[in-house]
Design an enzyme around this catalytic site. Structure first.
Site, mmCIF file in Angstrom:
data_model
loop_
_atom_site.group_PDB
_atom_site.id
_atom_site.type_symbol
_atom_site.label_atom_id
_atom_site.label_comp_id
_atom_site.label_asym_id
_atom_site.label_seq_id
_atom_site.Cartn_x
_atom_site.Cartn_y
_atom_site.Cartn_z
ATOM 1 C CB THR A 59 -3.116 -14.714 -21.328
ATOM 2 O OG1 THR A 59 -2.597 -15.841 -22.022
ATOM 3 C CG2 THR A 59 -2.083 -14.253 -20.322
ATOM 4 C CG ASN A 113 1.911 -18.567 -21.933
ATOM 5 O OD1 ASN A 113 1.880 -17.868 -22.935
ATOM 6 N ND2 ASN A 113 3.019 -19.142 -21.508
ATOM 7 C CB THR A 150 -4.024 -13.792 -24.812
ATOM 8 O OG1 THR A 150 -3.766 -13.512 -26.166
ATOM 9 C CG2 THR A 150 -2.761 -14.008 -24.070
ATOM 10 N N GLY A 170 -2.671 -13.463 -29.174
ATOM 11 C CA GLY A 170 -1.856 -14.214 -30.126
ATOM 12 C C GLY A 170 -0.367 -14.097 -29.854
ATOM 13 N N GLY A 171 0.000 -13.911 -28.588
ATOM 14 C CA GLY A 171 1.405 -13.946 -28.184
ATOM 15 C C GLY A 171 2.261 -12.938 -28.914
ATOM 16 C CG ASP A 185 4.976 -15.782 -21.351
ATOM 17 O OD1 ASP A 185 5.133 -16.661 -22.224
ATOM 18 O OD2 ASP A 185 3.963 -15.070 -21.281
ATOM 19 C CD GLU A 206 1.067 -16.099 -18.660
ATOM 20 O OE1 GLU A 206 1.473 -15.769 -19.785
ATOM 21 O OE2 GLU A 206 -0.079 -16.523 -18.446
ATOM 22 C CB SER A 261 3.521 -9.891 -21.226
ATOM 23 O OG SER A 261 2.353 -9.862 -22.020
ATOM 24 C CB SER A 262 3.794 -10.115 -26.798
ATOM 25 O OG SER A 262 5.051 -10.724 -26.873
#
Ligand SMILES: *[C@@H]1O[C@H](CO)[C@@H](O)[C@H](O)[C@H]1NC(C)=O
Ligand SMILES: *[C@@H]1O[C@H](CO)[C@@H](O)[C@H](O)[C@H]1NC(C)=O
Ligand SMILES: *[C@@H]1O[C@H](CO)[C@@H](O)[C@H](O)[C@H]1NC(C)=O
Ligand SMILES: *[C@@H]1O[C@H](CO)[C@@H](O)[C@H](O)[C@H]1NC(C)=O
Ligand SMILES: *[C@@H]1O[C@H](CO)[C@@H](O)[C@H](O)[C@H]1NC(C)=O
Length: 617
Positions: free
Chosen positions: A420, A422, A402, A493-494, A444, A441, A472-473
């Site tokens: 993103t 991913n 991202t 950064g996930g 996820d 993606e 998602s974060s």
């Protein structure tokens, strides 16, 4: 700095010729205003061609007229250019998103998805544009049972891209410049080449095998068999062609036209399941932004499937029970923050796409102050606990990659975007005929047979269904104080995004650190399982060393935390608006008010961890 030379900026009135003229005008104006040409991306481009050394552009900028803080200085400049042309913050956001998709293609692009939060200063309306990827129609809960690796790598890991549709939708609401204008810088970069910066080089080197194994990726990143390095020029001519078609014909070129057809053909030849019908069916979701009142501020962000707004709200609501900013200062404050984060991670894994699963209860828990108080009672100043204590039921989402950028324009319209594909370079496939990097993606989503590193069962709310969006974060946020814009923040950064954004928020808005210090300050992360505090210890690209001080590490150890160093956890960009001490925001009195809107000094910071630079208007 005024922009009188830049001519008519209304929709449908721009041409490439005028654009080039604008560039030259910009170049001249910046030169006159600052006695140098340091911040013009055109000049950086020329330097690149001349092989001159990079100019040192600062990580922090100030302006009353608008700022773009992206993780690449050229794209911050592209956004700022759109603002100078008279564009709305959303125009700048579209151009910036397209730009980072071209120059940092490992992190984002039109083959991926994004979340965008927009707040209009004149109406105070805040909207959330959900342009996240969806599971293809042919996808199913058990599709990876025989090959779990295919969830993260290769063409089967691809979700239906949403980015272009979402950018266009936001532009239809707010855009002032022509759609085509927004594409011109990115087409220019893709077609005429852009310089490889160290962060891209790092990613190319790290993923050498992936690049060499894929004909599309190697065509762009290892032309003639040689991996691109810093200062090399990278071309993506096919992507330039795709962008031109989309600039001319609009999103239908991608979702129901030539670009989409070629993309689907490439994906299917590589073994994927994407169809033209998937593209035609893609729908952007536009809702009111999710608002939460925390620690004297209102945060505006994405509703689920993003767990970011709810996650940060829960952490802050827990910490608010200490009743004083002092309580979250120093080593003990850090211990408390880590404990709150561990509880948050446990709770957030109950979430999923609300269009498919009923998560009403978890959403209200995560915003409830009484729920936060119950958790707060379980936090002890003298110790941390083993993972079971946090009652985590489901394995953690470990998302990646991202890019994040923040924009505020002269009218104080604000945009926060996290975009993103991913993992770095998504699924490791670049569609050769379109130049588009395919996202991964689908990684996820949770799948029933998965054994995750934390050995917890997978989250059923996040199982695959056709058309569903994965959890998602990503945490793009706009921050208000008494209904006035106080800041824009977000990160990449996930799984590390929520902790990073929370720490930068606390550093600046609660602990009073200046914006650059708030972003630079060493951060900590936690994944709940393993039961380890990850602390930053890294020397970043410009040579600066970022390390959690020894005093804090020792204190955490006395509380039973196990510690482990990491390099970069997440990257944050931040824009803040400074309020004069004399101003009464509630009553809207004091200088700097025009009507109901406060116009203060804006300060923008791009995280030195990715070597980005902000740009001011
Ligand atoms: C796709 O394009 C065709 C014409 O090529 C048109 O008839 C159809 O309505 C379009 N579909 C959508 C969903 O836009
Ligand atoms: C969702 O769950 C809540 C309880 O958690 C319940 O009150 C509500 O009726 C449910 N909504 C639907 C649409 O089933
Ligand atoms: C922490 O403090 C509580 C009382 O507040 C006490 O019961 C507990 O034993 C202490 N734990 C440790 C590890 O010192
Ligand atoms: C993705 O993120 C997870 C957790 O943050 C990390 O362990 C993993 O190494 C990352 N993968 C890649 C390919 O970056
Ligand atoms: C931090 O990293 C450096 C290498 O960059 C290493 O020498 C040092 O021991 C590390 N310190 C800690 C506390 O992790």
């Amino acid at each position: 700095m005024e922009t009188p030379l830049l001519g008519n900026t209304h929709k449908n009135s721009n041409s490439w010729g005028k654009f080039v003229f604008s560039f030259l005008a910009l170049f001249v104006i910046t030169g006159l205003a600052f006695g140098s040409t340091k911040t013009s991306w055109l000049v950086n481009n020329e330097q690149k061609l001349n092989g001159k050394p990079q100019v040192d552009v600062p990580e922090i900028v100030e302006s009353g007229k608008g700022i773009v803080a992206a993780d690449d200085r050229r794209c911050s400049e592209v956004g700022a250019l759109m603002l100078r042309l008279g564009g709305h913050a959303v125009d700048a956001a579209v151009a910036t998103a397209l730009c980072v998709g071209v120059v940092n293609p490992m992190a984002s692009g039109i083959g991926g998805g994004a979340f965008m939060v927009v707040r209009s200063a004149s109406t105070s309306e805040a909207l959330a544009f959900d342009m996240r990827e969806t599971a293809p129609l042919a996808a199913s809960e058990n599709m990876y049972d025989n090959d779990l690796a295919a969830k993260l790598s290769g063409p089967l890991s691809m979700g239906v891209p949403g980015e272009l549709a979402g950018l266009h939708e936001a532009w239809k609401y707010y855009g002032r410049l022509s759609w085509k204008t927004l594409f011109e810088p990115s087409i220019h970069f893709a077609e005429n080449g852009f310089e490889v910066l160290p962060y891209l080089e790092k990613n190319i080197l790290k993923h050498e095998k992936m690049i060499r194994d894929d004909p599309g990726l190697s065509q762009v990143f290892a032309p003639n068999g040689k991996l691109l390095q810093t200062k090399d020029i990278c071309y993506n001519v096919k992507l330039a062609e795709s962008l031109k078609a989309i600039a001319d014909q609009g999103p239908p070129a991608f979702y129901n036209g030539t670009v989409g057809k070629k993309l689907v053909k490439d994906v299917r030849e590589a073994g994927g399941i994407l169809t033209e019908e998937d593209l035609r069916n893609y729908k952007v979701k536009v809702t009111k932004a999710l608002a939460a009142d925390v620690m004297g501020y209102t945060i505006l962000g994405m509703p689920p499937p993003s767990s970011g707004t709810l996650g940060m709200t829960l952490i802050l609501n827990i910490l608010n029970n200490y009743g004083s900013p002092n309580a979250i200062e120093g080593p003990l404050g850090l211990h408390r923050l880590i404990e709150a984060m561990k509880h948050m991670f446990a709770v957030r894994m109950n979430l999923g796409d609300p269009a498919y699963v009923n998560i009403t209860k978890y959403m209200s828990d995560m915003t409830s102050t009484s729920f936060a108080k119950e958790i707060w009672r379980k936090i002890y100043d003298n110790t941390t606990f083993p993972p079971e204590y946090y009652l985590s039921r489901w394995s953690q989402l470990q998302d990646n990659g991202t890019s994040h950028f923040c924009i505020v324009d002269a009218e104080r319209n604000a945009v926060s975007v996290t975009t993103t594909v991913n993992y770095p370079f998504g699924g490791g496939v670049l569609s050769p005929s379109t130049g588009i990097v395919l996202n991964n993606e689908m990684g996820d989503f949770s799948t029933p047979t998965e054994v995750s590193p934390d050995s917890l069962p997978p989250d059923p709310a996040n199982f695959i269904q056709p058309g569903k969006r994965p959890l998602s974060s990503m945490t793009p946020l706009i921050i208000l104080k008494d209904d006035q814009l106080a800041g824009v923040i977000g990160g990449s950064g996930g799984m590390n995004i929520i902790p990073a954004v929370t720490q930068v928020f606390l550093n600046h808005f609660v602990l009073g650190m200046d914006p650059l210090t708030a972003v630079q300050n060493a951060r900590v992360y936690h994944k709940l399982i393993p039961n380890v505090v990850l602390y930053e210890n890294v020397t970043v690209i410009d040579g600066e060393h970022i390390e959690l001080p020894i005093g804090r590490r020792t204190f955490l150890e006395t509380r039973g935390h196990k510690l482990q160093p990491i390099e970069i956890g997440a990257i944050c960009q931040l824009i803040v608006q400074t309020f004069e001490s004399s101003v009464d925001l509630g009553r809207k009195t004091g200088k700097n008010f025009i009507g109901n809107t406060y116009f203060g000094k804006l300060t923008g910071v791009s995280d030195p961890r990715k070597d980005g630079r902000p740009a001011a208007v």
